[in-house]
Design a protein around this motif. Structure first.
Motif, PDB file in Angstrom:
ATOM      1  N   ARG A 130       0.837  -1.195   0.000  1.00  0.00           N
ATOM      2  CA  ARG A 130       0.000   0.000   0.000  1.00  0.00           C
ATOM      3  C   ARG A 130       0.877   1.252   0.000  1.00  0.00           C
ATOM      4  O   ARG A 130       1.819   1.362   0.772  1.00  0.00           O
ATOM      5  CB  ARG A 130      -0.908  -0.019   1.229  1.00  0.00           C
ATOM      6  CG  ARG A 130      -1.960   1.073   1.281  1.00  0.00           C
ATOM      7  CD  ARG A 130      -2.870   0.844   2.481  1.00  0.00           C
ATOM      8  NE  ARG A 130      -3.969   1.806   2.518  1.00  0.00           N
ATOM      9  CZ  ARG A 130      -3.911   2.988   3.117  1.00  0.00           C
ATOM     10  NH1 ARG A 130      -2.808   3.337   3.755  1.00  0.00           N
ATOM     11  NH2 ARG A 130      -4.953   3.806   3.121  1.00  0.00           N
ATOM     12  N   THR A 131       0.547   2.184  -0.880  1.00  0.00           N
ATOM     13  CA  THR A 131       1.307   3.416  -0.968  1.00  0.00           C
ATOM     14  C   THR A 131       0.936   4.367   0.177  1.00  0.00           C
ATOM     15  O   THR A 131      -0.113   4.214   0.811  1.00  0.00           O
ATOM     16  CB  THR A 131       1.041   4.121  -2.304  1.00  0.00           C
ATOM     17  OG1 THR A 131      -0.375   4.351  -2.444  1.00  0.00           O
ATOM     18  CG2 THR A 131       1.526   3.260  -3.462  1.00  0.00           C
ATOM     19  N   THR A 132       1.776   5.353   0.418  1.00  0.00           N
ATOM     20  CA  THR A 132       1.491   6.313   1.484  1.00  0.00           C
ATOM     21  C   THR A 132       0.507   7.383   1.038  1.00  0.00           C
ATOM     22  O   THR A 132      -0.073   8.072   1.885  1.00  0.00           O
ATOM     23  CB  THR A 132       2.790   6.993   1.957  1.00  0.00           C
ATOM     24  OG1 THR A 132       3.433   7.620   0.841  1.00  0.00           O
ATOM     25  CG2 THR A 132       3.732   5.966   2.570  1.00  0.00           C
ATOM     26  N   ARG A 133       0.334   7.535  -0.264  1.00  0.00           N
ATOM     27  CA  ARG A 133      -0.617   8.506  -0.800  1.00  0.00           C
ATOM     28  C   ARG A 133      -1.602   7.804  -1.707  1.00  0.00           C
ATOM     29  O   ARG A 133      -1.347   6.718  -2.226  1.00  0.00           O
ATOM     30  CB  ARG A 133       0.118   9.607  -1.574  1.00  0.00           C
ATOM     31  CG  ARG A 133       1.072  10.423  -0.732  1.00  0.00           C
ATOM     32  CD  ARG A 133       1.811  11.452  -1.554  1.00  0.00           C
ATOM     33  NE  ARG A 133       0.901  12.456  -2.115  1.00  0.00           N
ATOM     34  CZ  ARG A 133       1.322  13.519  -2.811  1.00  0.00           C
ATOM     35  NH1 ARG A 133       2.624  13.696  -3.017  1.00  0.00           N
ATOM     36  NH2 ARG A 133       0.455  14.392  -3.275  1.00  0.00           N
ATOM     37  N   TRP A 243      -7.628   1.652  -2.056  1.00  0.00           N
ATOM     38  CA  TRP A 243      -6.559   2.136  -1.195  1.00  0.00           C
ATOM     39  C   TRP A 243      -7.092   2.438   0.212  1.00  0.00           C
ATOM     40  O   TRP A 243      -6.483   2.062   1.212  1.00  0.00           O
ATOM     41  CB  TRP A 243      -5.947   3.383  -1.818  1.00  0.00           C
ATOM     42  CG  TRP A 243      -4.838   4.006  -1.048  1.00  0.00           C
ATOM     43  CD1 TRP A 243      -3.516   3.664  -1.079  1.00  0.00           C
ATOM     44  CD2 TRP A 243      -4.946   5.101  -0.133  1.00  0.00           C
ATOM     45  NE1 TRP A 243      -2.784   4.475  -0.244  1.00  0.00           N
ATOM     46  CE2 TRP A 243      -3.642   5.372   0.357  1.00  0.00           C
ATOM     47  CE3 TRP A 243      -6.008   5.880   0.318  1.00  0.00           C
ATOM     48  CZ2 TRP A 243      -3.382   6.378   1.265  1.00  0.00           C
ATOM     49  CZ3 TRP A 243      -5.759   6.892   1.235  1.00  0.00           C
ATOM     50  CH2 TRP A 243      -4.457   7.143   1.701  1.00  0.00           C
ATOM     51  N   ALA A 247      -6.481  -0.311   4.273  1.00  0.00           N
ATOM     52  CA  ALA A 247      -5.594   0.207   5.316  1.00  0.00           C
ATOM     53  C   ALA A 247      -5.337  -0.798   6.432  1.00  0.00           C
ATOM     54  O   ALA A 247      -4.239  -0.861   6.976  1.00  0.00           O
ATOM     55  CB  ALA A 247      -6.167   1.500   5.885  1.00  0.00           C
TER      56      ALA A 247
END
Length: 334
Positions: A130-133, A243, A247
């Motif tokens: 998972r990306t931070t943005r 996304w 989380a």
């Protein structure tokens, strides 16, 4: 061995499903812009080897229902479709095979419902943390420098109309651009302003191609001529929702996994980070094989059918042998 098609009610929608053979289920999940038919060569091989090959038109595609709201195209919803399909056929678990959006869906499903997945066989699209943005924010930044379909597809309207106006031309150009015969990243020389996808894609050579018959292309194209592309484009428009909902999921995949990829695949070369294989090996804890297929691009199962079919059958056989050995060991333990 005869192939049949029909409909299954699952998760509030009607899913069109192709099936061939009998035995342990192997479910094939396609991406954009495909239908179940993208797997027809693999289905025949798997069925002939004694398995039940199952390939749905994923929601939004082909003859499956296509909800209007992009929020209906998340991995949560599409994953529930697959679990409902298993329930409908009376299967507790299945081996799942995925490419493109189908692969991304399976990486998430393996973390949401690992008890329903016997194994994964993933083509070309490696596990990505998972990306931070939000993905759309990252794509918008890249699209300031060059045309990027991921960003272009985010806005309902222009892409839907452009692709639906010339469906056969779009499919031929894209399938060719994704193959080992073209460098997809040549598209990035075009600026984003004033360009649609057809403006930047290469002109495709006349069919047939060495890896795709005209009759096969006609079968695939006929569905998009009829439906347009909005259902498939909505998978792109749901990615930020994926996304958000991912989380709290585990960071690793523990499902037995086999990975194969084309040496000239664009996802491995430019859309999966700087070192996708290290990322894959770090986050997939039961990774049993990784195979690089020479002279193949994104549609590796069509470009190198015999090799892919051989790997599918080898992986299915290895999985069965491992399971039998483990069962024998458990019975022998006092």
């Amino acid at each position: 061995m005869r192939l049949s098609t029909g409909f299954v009610r699952t998760n509030g929608i009607r899913l069109h499903v192709a099936q061939q053979g009998a035995g342990d289920p192997v479910v094939f999940c396609h991406g954009f812009p495909h239908t179940w038919y993208i797997w027809h060569r693999q289905m025949a091989a798997v069925a002939a080897a004694g398995y039940r090959a199952i390939a749905p038109d994923m929601r939004g595609y082909g003859r499956s229902d296509a909800p209007e709201d992009p929020a209906a195209y998340t991995n949560v919803e599409a994953g529930a479709d697959l679990l409902g399909l298993l329930d409908e056929i009376g299967a507790e678990r299945a081996v799942f095979v995925g490419l493109d959006f189908g692969a991304a869906l399976l990486w998430e499903l393996a973390r949401r419902a690992p008890e329903r997945i016997r194994a994964l066989i993933v083509l070309n699209n490696p596990y990505a943390p998972r990306t931070t943005r939000k993905p759309s924010e990252l794509w918008a930044m890249a699209a300031r420098r060059h045309f990027l379909h991921l960003d272009y597809f985010q806005r309902p309207g222009p892409a839907d109309a452009e692709l639906a106006d010339r469906p056969r031309d779009f499919l031929a150009r894209l399938y060719y651009a994704l193959s080992a015969d073209y460098d997809y990243f040549d598209i990035w020389r075009f600026p984003p302003e004033g360009n649609g996808y057809l403006d930047v894609l290469p002109t495709a050579p006349p069919l047939p191609w060495p890896w795709l018959a005209k009759t096969e292309f006609d079968t695939l194209a006929a569905e998009f001529v009829r439906t347009g592309f909005t259902g498939g484009l909505n998978w792109y428009r749901a990615i930020d929702r994926n996304w958000e909902s991912s989380a709290g999921l585990p960071a690793t995949v523990a499902t037995p996994t086999f990975f194969l990829y084309g040496a000239r695949d664009l996802d491995m070369a430019g859309f999966s980070g700087r070192d996708p294989l290290t990322t894959l090996r770090t986050h997939v804890t039961d990774l049993r094989a990784v195979t690089r297929i020479a002279r193949a691009g994104h549609l590796v199962q069509l470009e190198r059918t015999d090799q892919v079919n051989g790997l599918l059958l080898a992986h299915l056989g290895a999985l069965t042998r491992t399971e039998r050995s483990a069962a024998t060991a458990r019975r022998a333990t006092p």
